[in-house]
Design an enzyme around this catalytic site. Structure first.
Site, PDB file in Angstrom:
ATOM      1  N   LYS A   4     -91.533  16.487 108.914  1.00 46.26           N
ATOM      2  CA  LYS A   4     -92.727  17.327 108.775  1.00 46.26           C
ATOM      3  C   LYS A   4     -93.927  16.655 109.437  1.00 46.26           C
ATOM      4  CE  LYS A   4     -91.075  19.688 104.664  1.00 46.26           C
ATOM      5  NZ  LYS A   4     -90.980  19.780 103.201  1.00 46.26           N
ATOM      6  N   GLN A  57     -93.607  17.096  98.138  1.00 43.90           N
ATOM      7  CA  GLN A  57     -92.169  17.234  98.360  1.00 43.90           C
ATOM      8  C   GLN A  57     -91.439  17.247  97.015  1.00 43.90           C
ATOM      9  OE1 GLN A  57     -90.846  17.843 101.346  1.00 43.90           O
ATOM     10  NE2 GLN A  57     -88.737  17.862 100.631  1.00 43.90           N
ATOM     11  N   ASP A  82     -96.812  25.700 101.004  1.00 45.30           N
ATOM     12  CA  ASP A  82     -95.407  25.846 100.613  1.00 45.30           C
ATOM     13  C   ASP A  82     -95.148  27.233 100.020  1.00 45.30           C
ATOM     14  OD1 ASP A  82     -93.389  23.958 100.970  1.00 45.30           O
ATOM     15  OD2 ASP A  82     -94.184  22.614  99.427  1.00 45.30           O
TER      16      ASP A  82
HETATM   17  N1  GUN Z   1     -87.747  20.312  98.791  1.00 42.37           N
HETATM   18  C1  GUN Z   1     -86.780  20.991  99.451  1.00 42.37           C
HETATM   19  N2  GUN Z   1     -87.346  21.941 100.231  1.00 42.37           N
HETATM   20  C2  GUN Z   1     -88.675  21.854 100.054  1.00 42.37           C
HETATM   21  C3  GUN Z   1     -89.780  22.563 100.601  1.00 42.37           C
HETATM   22  O1  GUN Z   1     -89.643  23.494 101.396  1.00 42.37           O
HETATM   23  N3  GUN Z   1     -91.003  22.164 100.178  1.00 42.37           N
HETATM   24  C4  GUN Z   1     -91.166  21.161  99.273  1.00 42.37           C
HETATM   25  N4  GUN Z   1     -92.391  20.859  98.892  1.00 42.37           N
HETATM   26  N5  GUN Z   1     -90.169  20.492  98.748  1.00 42.37           N
HETATM   27  C5  GUN Z   1     -88.928  20.838  99.141  1.00 42.37           C
END
Ligand code: GUN
Length: 292
Positions: A52, A96, A119
């Site tokens: 990311k 995350q 998100d």
């Molecule tokens: N954990 C697995 N996929 C995601 C996501 O798309 N966003 C976040 N914040 N955590 C995750």
């Protein structure tokens, strides 16, 4: 059978964003900013957040990775989020998941300002999606819709069957594809582990979205001839022959299912790369709508 190339589409989207950002910069504007907060040392999460951050840098975003030990208290984490809610250089805040057990995930998600909820996990975003307001959509299911759109796969009146009901994928995918809009307006069924015979549902799908996190669960006899199959699974399964000790596999038994499909996404290289591309799109959207 046409293989849906998520890697290529995600790259196209990143290029589009990069061009927009260079225009902003030429006008002397600040870059959109995203902070990614990682708590603990979950190896899969480490890979995700690194990717990311890298994607942000490549398109010209301001990117900060806040890495914290798993012992961080819930209070400290909430304070950290609040500091970024107030920080005008950041348009998006991503924590995350999963979080360590002593931290309440819901409290953390709800602490993020809905104006920076890139998100799309905040109840305000989820509620807005449900009633058809423009909002931040959860990135993975929004990426699924974008793949369907960029391959010009008709969804209107089609029977979309989603396997899995998570808040991150299954439920928002249903809400996105139900909307009375282009590349939506589908008839949506959500099925899950309580189904007595899941094949009864999956074999009816014009478009099957596998998002239950069960490696290679969807077999050929569960899929209708000519269906579009979207595999959201990214499962690490042990593989002694792989130098990493594992390989990535989807929720679909690809080799068996692919010959029956009109379109199918591979794993890796299908839905996966789209999640980050849509995260960038959400961050840019936040910058345009609420940034100063
Ligand atoms: N954990 C697995 N996929 C995601 C996501 O798309 N966003 C976040 N914040 N955590 C995750």
């Amino acid at each position: 059978m046409i293989l849906i190339d998520g890697k290529k589409i995600a790259k196209e989207i990143r290029e589009e964003i990069k061009n927009e950002i260079s225009n902003f910069k030429a006008e002397g504007k600040r870059s959109p900013g995203l902070v990614v907060i990682l708590v603990g040392d979950n190896p899969a999460s480490e890979v995700y957040v690194r990717n990311k951050a890298k994607a942000c840098e490549e398109v010209g975003f301001l990117s900060v990775l806040e890495k914290h030990d798993s012992s961080i208290s819930e209070v400290k984490l909430l304070e950290l989020i609040e500091s970024y809610n107030k920080n005008k250089n950041f348009d998006g805040i991503l924590v995350q998941l999963p979080l360590p057990k002593h931290i309440d995930e819901r409290k953390v998600i709800e602490a993020i300002s809905p104006l920076k909820d890139v998100d799309g996990f905040h109840p305000v975003s989820a509620g807005n999606l449900m009633i058809g307001n423009d909002t931040f959509f959860s990135c993975t299911p929004w990426g699924v819709q974008e793949l369907l759109a960029r391959y010009n796969i008709e969804t209107e009146g089609k029977h979309v069957v989603i396997v899995g009901r998570s808040n991150i994928v299954g439920k928002p995918a249903a809400m996105i594809l139900l909307q009375k809009k282009k590349f939506a307006n589908a008839i949506v069924t959500v099925c899950h582990s309580a189904a007595k015979n899941i094949s009864e549902y999956t074999t009816q799908a014009d478009i099957l979205i596998a998002a239950m996190g069960s490696p290679e669960f969807i077999k050929a006899d569960m899929v209708k001839e000519g269906a579009v199959v979207i595999d959201v699974g990214t499962n690490r399964v042990e593989d002694a022959e792989n130098p990493k000790g594992y390989r990535l596999t989807g929720d679909v038994l690809f080799n068996e299912v692919a010959p029956k499909c009109s379109y199918i996404t591979p794993v890796p290289g299908g839905v996966g790369p789209m999640t980050i591309a849509m995260l960038l799109k959400n961050t840019l959207k936040s910058y345009k709508l609420y940034g100063n």
